[in-house]
Design an enzyme around this catalytic site. Structure first.
Site, short mmCIF file in Angstrom:
data_model
loop_
_atom_site.label_atom_id
_atom_site.label_comp_id
_atom_site.label_asym_id
_atom_site.label_seq_id
_atom_site.Cartn_x
_atom_site.Cartn_y
_atom_site.Cartn_z
N ALA A 12 0.81 -1.22 0.00
CA ALA A 12 0.00 0.00 0.00
C ALA A 12 0.84 1.27 0.00
CB ALA A 12 -0.94 -0.02 1.20
N GLU A 34 10.50 -5.43 -4.02
CA GLU A 34 9.50 -6.14 -3.20
C GLU A 34 9.95 -7.58 -2.99
OE1 GLU A 34 6.72 -7.80 -1.08
OE2 GLU A 34 6.80 -5.62 -1.36
N CYS A 44 -6.53 -6.47 3.26
CA CYS A 44 -7.73 -6.55 4.09
C CYS A 44 -8.79 -7.48 3.49
CB CYS A 44 -8.32 -5.16 4.30
SG CYS A 44 -7.23 -4.07 5.23
N ASN A 338 -1.70 4.05 2.91
CA ASN A 338 -1.90 4.72 1.62
C ASN A 338 -1.66 6.23 1.74
OD1 ASN A 338 -2.93 3.00 -0.78
ND2 ASN A 338 -3.95 2.11 0.99
N TYR A 459 -32.10 12.10 8.29
CA TYR A 459 -33.17 11.27 8.86
C TYR A 459 -34.13 10.83 7.77
CZ TYR A 459 -37.86 10.37 10.64
OH TYR A 459 -39.10 9.83 10.85
#
Length: 479
Positions: A12, A34, A44, A338, A459
């Site tokens: 991220a 990486e 996630c 992020n 509402y």
């Protein structure tokens, strides 16, 4: 000659930094290293992939190395950075694909090495069927184990976000699920009475919940161990059946997990998942002389700058400023990663950006419950020296006469005297996940419960009662 930006870590924070730097500085050379085989993925979503709700892991991958290459961002997978040398502005990198090590130069560097799953130092960690969940490879391995081994009993060690999401995922595959938590409650970010609602939901879903129990060992196939222990010593030295590295230990490592021990009690298991939190992945930083903060993560300012010139850090490896406590905090969440990555990329590209901090907002789905919190729990606020008060109310998610309305439990924590909001916790079967954002916004603004009570909230009977649960809680606090 163009400046060279090296980014260590490609999830991220790293890829947000790379994309932002490229947009702002087309001339910058950008290289990402990486260690794993994937970049730019939504971790996630792993529990929902394992559950089967998401069919293909590719759905969780936002962009591939090839897509980044079209932006002139070089992404190198399975490349592990072994050392950062600030004096020479170089990194030493091992290519796991070719098994070669090389040195690369940088003018600017962003460290986004992430966090690593905590693994308790227990006997049996190397047994087959024992997993953590941090990477795409972890998620694929768990789903493969479920498909190929057809386990019947799953044990989850840890009762935090990932542990409870994985309880639902394993239950969806028909496993009998046991959650073992060393603390006396699940979700330690909640106050104990609010955690009680989560525990009730777990028990109603037939999860075997064992609180206040510590795991001391994992046990594998007893038969394999016994056979190896009896037969190996009788084999002739140097025989074809007894190569030099052969031992009880090495053969036993091929055994699969069968039980988890809490004290003298054995809990049967065909699959074990460690979900006991994560810690910042800081060995690279410490060896390079990058300073850590009080949380054990990398210390950064609001520009994500470390103590070293031309070196930034972002995401799960770094601390964040907590807007309620005004202290450094370590909260490894994708939202923070992020944003911090974007700030680091902006500044590395030569522009200016600052990260405004966090209030610690999070939400998790636990079977049919939405469980959310923001700011400080009351116990945490008290520990930090705040003089606190709190109210807890139960209100309806919709107008009481609308079909399907559900109770919402809401706790507000605030400072005595000033009425300044310090935190909130909310649990219910609907209407929780986005309501918590109203309270997060109030914390960002430094509001009091009086400010909260004045809000003009929407509402309509299908969505909310005329007195929203947030307004009800604020009014009770103001009495």
């Amino acid at each position: 000659m163009a400046e060279r930006l090296v980014i260590i870590g490609g999830v991220a924070a790293g890829m947000s930094a790379a994309a932002r730097a490229r947009r702002l500085n087309p001339a910058l050379e950008i290289v990402v290293y990486e260690k794993s085989g994937y970049v730019s993925y939504g971790a996630c979503g792993f529990p929902y992939f394992i559950k089967g709700e998401i069919a293909d892991i590719d759905a969780l991958i936002a962009r591939t190395p090839a897509e980044f290459a079209r932006q002139d961002i070089q992404v190198h997978l399975r490349h592990e950075v072994l050392a950062i040398e600030p004096e020479t502005r170089t990194v030493r990198v091992h290519n796991h694909l070719s098994n070669q090590t090389f040195t690369d130069h940088w003018d600017k560097l962003i460290l986004t090495a992430g966090a690593v799953a905590n693994r308790l130092p227990l006997p049996g960690l190397d047994l087959r069927g024992v997993f953590s969940l941090r990477t795409v490879e972890d998620a694929l391995a768990i789903r493969r184990w479920l498909a190929e081994q057809q386990p019947k009993r799953g044990v989850i060690i840890g009762g935090g976000y990932i542990g409870l999401e994985m309880a639902e995922a394993l239950a969806a595959h028909g496993l009998h699920v046991t959650v073992i938590e060393a603390l006396p409650q699940v979700m330690p970010t909640l106050d104990v009475e609010m955690a009680g609602h989560v525990e009730a939901e777990l028990k109603s879903q037939q999860v075997d919940l064992r609180l206040g129990q510590s795991v001391n060992a994992l046990e594998g196939d007893r038969l394999v161990r016994e056979v190896v222990a009896r037969v190996l010593p009788k084999l002739p030295a140097g025989s074809a059946f007894s190569p030099a590295p052969l031992s009880v230990e090495t053969i036993s490592q091929t055994a699969r997990v069968r039980a988890v021990y809490t004290g003298d009690t054995a809990v049967e298991a065909d699959l074990v998942i460690f979900a006991v939190g994560a810690k910042a992945n800081v060995p690279l930083a410490t060896k390079a002389g990058i300073a850590l903060g009080p949380t054990g993560a990398v210390a950064v300012d609001d520009r994500q700058q470390t103590n070293l010139p031309h070196v930034w850090a972002a995401g799960d490896v770094a601390e964040a400023h907590h807007r309620v406590t005004h202290r450094p905090a370590f909260m490894p969440l994708g939202t923070t990663a992020n944003k911090q990555g974007r700030v680091a990329g902006t500044n590395a590209a030569g522009s200016e950006a600052r990260f405004g901090g966090i209030v610690g907002t999070a939400v998790v789905k636990v079977f049919d419950l939405e469980v959310a919190h923001t700011g400080l729990a009351e116990k945490e606020a008290n520990r930090l020296g705040f003089e606190t008060a709190s109210v807890t109310i139960s209100a309806s998610s919709r107008a009481h006469y609308m079909p399907g309305h559900q109770p919402v439990e809401l706790k507000l924590v605030y400072e005595k005297g000033s009425q300044r909001l310090l935190g909130a916790q909310m649990i219910g079967r609907e209407g929780v996940a986005k309501r918590i954002d109203v309270l997060a916004a109030a914390l960002h603004a430094g509001w009091t419960t009086f400010d909260l009570a004045d809000l003009d909230l929407s509402y309509a009977p299908p969505f909310a009662p005329v007195w929203d649960p947030i307004l009800v809680a604020a009014n009770v606090a103001n009495k």
